[in-house]
Design a protein around this motif. Sequence first.
Motif, short mmCIF file in Angstrom:
data_model
loop_
_atom_site.label_atom_id
_atom_site.label_comp_id
_atom_site.label_asym_id
_atom_site.label_seq_id
_atom_site.Cartn_x
_atom_site.Cartn_y
_atom_site.Cartn_z
N SER A 1 -5.28 6.58 15.97
CA SER A 1 -5.04 5.65 14.80
C SER A 1 -3.93 5.64 14.25
CB SER A 1 -6.13 5.77 13.75
OG SER A 1 -7.45 5.92 14.49
N ILE A 2 -3.11 6.59 14.61
CA ILE A 2 -1.64 6.84 13.65
C ILE A 2 -0.93 5.57 13.70
CG2 ILE A 2 0.44 8.00 13.76
CD1 ILE A 2 -0.77 10.47 14.44
N ILE A 3 -0.55 4.86 14.83
CA ILE A 3 0.10 3.62 14.64
C ILE A 3 -0.43 2.38 14.07
CG2 ILE A 3 1.17 1.95 16.20
CD1 ILE A 3 1.84 4.15 18.26
N PRO A 4 -1.96 2.27 14.26
CA PRO A 4 -2.36 0.94 13.38
C PRO A 4 -2.14 1.59 11.85
CG PRO A 4 -3.56 1.38 15.24
CD PRO A 4 -2.71 2.53 15.29
N ILE A 5 -2.50 2.74 11.38
CA ILE A 5 -2.15 3.01 10.05
C ILE A 5 -0.94 2.96 9.57
CG2 ILE A 5 -2.42 4.90 8.58
CD1 ILE A 5 -4.89 6.16 10.49
N LEU A 6 0.03 3.23 10.56
CA LEU A 6 1.48 3.00 9.86
C LEU A 6 1.81 1.56 9.75
CD1 LEU A 6 3.54 5.82 12.02
CD2 LEU A 6 2.96 5.57 9.56
N ILE A 7 1.25 0.60 10.72
CA ILE A 7 1.63 -0.72 10.39
C ILE A 7 0.76 -1.22 9.35
CG2 ILE A 7 1.13 -2.93 11.75
CD1 ILE A 7 1.67 -1.55 14.44
N GLY A 8 -0.29 -0.71 9.08
CA GLY A 8 -1.13 -1.12 7.87
C GLY A 8 -0.27 -0.77 6.70
N LEU A 9 0.06 0.46 6.83
CA LEU A 9 0.88 0.88 5.46
C LEU A 9 1.98 -0.11 5.04
CD1 LEU A 9 0.23 4.84 5.84
CD2 LEU A 9 -0.71 3.36 4.17
N ILE A 10 2.82 -0.28 6.07
CA ILE A 10 3.94 -1.21 5.94
C ILE A 10 3.55 -2.55 5.52
CG2 ILE A 10 5.77 -2.16 7.28
CD1 ILE A 10 5.89 0.27 9.25
N VAL A 11 2.60 -3.16 6.14
CA VAL A 11 2.33 -4.09 5.61
C VAL A 11 1.78 -4.34 4.12
CG1 VAL A 11 0.40 -6.11 5.88
CG2 VAL A 11 1.49 -5.15 7.75
N ILE A 12 0.94 -3.16 3.87
CA ILE A 12 0.52 -3.31 2.34
C ILE A 12 1.70 -3.09 1.49
CG2 ILE A 12 -0.74 -1.67 0.64
CD1 ILE A 12 -2.59 -1.33 3.17
N TYR A 13 2.74 -2.33 1.99
CA TYR A 13 3.78 -1.75 0.97
C TYR A 13 4.70 -3.16 0.90
CZ TYR A 13 8.34 0.26 -0.34
OH TYR A 13 9.42 0.64 -1.11
N GLY A 14 4.86 -3.84 2.00
CA GLY A 14 5.56 -5.06 1.88
C GLY A 14 4.68 -6.13 0.97
N MET A 15 3.76 -6.28 1.22
CA MET A 15 2.85 -7.11 0.36
C MET A 15 2.89 -6.99 -1.28
SD MET A 15 -0.34 -7.99 2.68
CE MET A 15 -1.34 -8.61 1.46
N LYS A 16 2.81 -5.43 -1.49
CA LYS A 16 3.09 -4.91 -2.74
C LYS A 16 4.35 -5.19 -3.43
CE LYS A 16 2.98 -0.68 -5.50
NZ LYS A 16 3.42 0.66 -5.07
N ASN A 17 5.38 -5.15 -2.63
CA ASN A 17 6.74 -5.52 -3.15
C ASN A 17 7.12 -6.96 -3.17
OD1 ASN A 17 7.22 -3.04 -3.99
ND2 ASN A 17 7.87 -2.44 -1.79
N GLY A 18 6.38 -7.76 -2.92
CA GLY A 18 6.47 -9.24 -2.84
C GLY A 18 7.24 -9.84 -1.66
N VAL A 19 7.20 -9.09 -0.55
CA VAL A 19 7.86 -9.49 0.88
C VAL A 19 6.86 -10.40 1.50
CG1 VAL A 19 8.85 -8.52 2.96
CG2 VAL A 19 9.36 -7.17 0.92
N LYS A 20 7.46 -11.43 2.07
CA LYS A 20 6.51 -12.04 3.11
C LYS A 20 6.56 -11.65 4.44
CE LYS A 20 7.69 -16.39 0.51
NZ LYS A 20 8.24 -17.81 0.47
#
Length: 172
Positions: free
Chosen positions: A7-26
């Motif tokens: 699950s490490i890779i899907p978790i990392l991808i999810g964290l990147i997406v959440i971090y981007g959304m939190k900072n207003g990145v499309k």
Amino acid sequence: MSYIIKSIIPILIGLIVIYGMKNGVKVYECFVDGAKDGISICVKIFPYLLAMLIAVAVFRQSKLLDYFICLIKPIVKFIGLPPEVVPLVMVKPLSGSGALGIFADTLNKYGADSYIGKVASIVMGSTETIFYTLTVYYGAVKIKNIRHTLWAAIFADLTAIIMAVTLAKFMF
């Protein structure tokens, strides 16, 4: 435990997406732009990669590698490099996949625990596909003058080969 490792890779991808959304990145648009850039880089690299693969195939199929090995056999015996490892040493700077095939053949023929197998393993792990790397990366950014990069890479590979022989003799 294996579930967490898988699950490490899907978790990392999810964290990147959440971090981007939190900072207003499309996030999706950035991903698509990155994929477009990746495709254009692949198109730029392809001719250089094809030329390198054809050169390696011609070198191996013409038996020039075999003649060269016979020519340098006294030199490699002097430094302690088994002549059976010379094909790996010669092909690795040109092609990683070709070197992997030679490496697998060497291990099947002589065994992984033999002196030849140990030297081949260290060489495989410590040397680089010099000409492939130079061709692809310098070709992608249109650099034609590689200056001292080639000599530095060859010196690094020679050092790795000498260290492989030394380590296999003294450590194993």
